[in-house]
Design an enzyme around this catalytic site. Sequence first.
Site, PDB file in Angstrom:
ATOM      1  N   CYS A 152      -1.605  -1.160 -10.363  1.00  0.00           N
ATOM      2  CA  CYS A 152      -1.160  -0.837  -9.002  1.00  0.00           C
ATOM      3  C   CYS A 152       0.325  -0.474  -9.119  1.00  0.00           C
ATOM      4  CB  CYS A 152      -1.440  -1.995  -8.040  1.00  0.00           C
ATOM      5  SG  CYS A 152      -0.811  -3.611  -8.562  1.00  0.00           S
ATOM      6  N   SER A 153       1.181  -1.015  -8.269  1.00  0.00           N
ATOM      7  CA  SER A 153       2.618  -0.743  -8.406  1.00  0.00           C
ATOM      8  C   SER A 153       3.271  -1.724  -9.372  1.00  0.00           C
ATOM      9  CB  SER A 153       3.309  -0.819  -7.030  1.00  0.00           C
ATOM     10  OG  SER A 153       2.955   0.276  -6.223  1.00  0.00           O
TER      11      SER A 153
END
Length: 265
Positions: free
Chosen positions: A157-158
């Site tokens: 994800c981030s």
Amino acid sequence: MTGRNWELVGAPNARDLGGLPTTDGRRVRAGRLVRAAALGRLTDDDLPVLGKLAPACVVDLRAAEEQAVAPPDRLVGEPRVVHLPVYDAAHPVFTYVSAVLQGHDLDAYADLARDGMPGAMTAIYRWFVSGEPARAGFGAAVRLAADDANLPLLFHCSAGKDRTGWLSVVLLTALGVSEPAIRADYLRHNELTESLREVLLAAMTKRRPDLDPAAARPLLEVRPEYLDAAYDEVRQGYGSFEAYLGDGLGVTDEVRAALRERVLE
């Protein structure tokens, strides 16, 4: 690479799920499932390391809004890239994480950072279980991992800790890894990112002298209570993790058997 860590400078929490034991005496194969943060900050020296892994598929759990403000992933070879956005605009934590990582202005998040970050994080983890976009994304990711054509599979994800962390929980539970072993792997994020976390906190407080680092720290860490919130939501909504996998994520017995066949030793 040492042990299960991939030693990526630009994604320090990247690690192989291989080696974790299942309750029936098997083990997760090395080099099959790798979790990471977004790959846009990989250094030139990181690329040969990623090349050794040679992922056939990269699953990106970020929404388009997050991808747009982040450097594009640096990849080696031509892996299949699948975007499975697990995102809800009603939860500002998602965009807050991106803003922190990119060094963007945090004025819009002052109230969140000051008043309710731990509560916001536990709410996010409950939404991972109950939210329709979350269930769709996590379920699709498990089905991808059950297909040999997508292995090795790297997912991120981030920051590589929350959505990535819960997908790891889902995959490892489906594989039969015990909850204590899953929890230990989840909490390793804090150890692997300690120096990065302090740099980010220092940069945040330099830009915002009125910001108490203690208020922002819950965003940058994983905590047992976050995972507890998701497990509790599973129990409340489905009664058991088995039912959550089947009824919530659409992971059939056939998919789970294929996953175990391809990923376990």
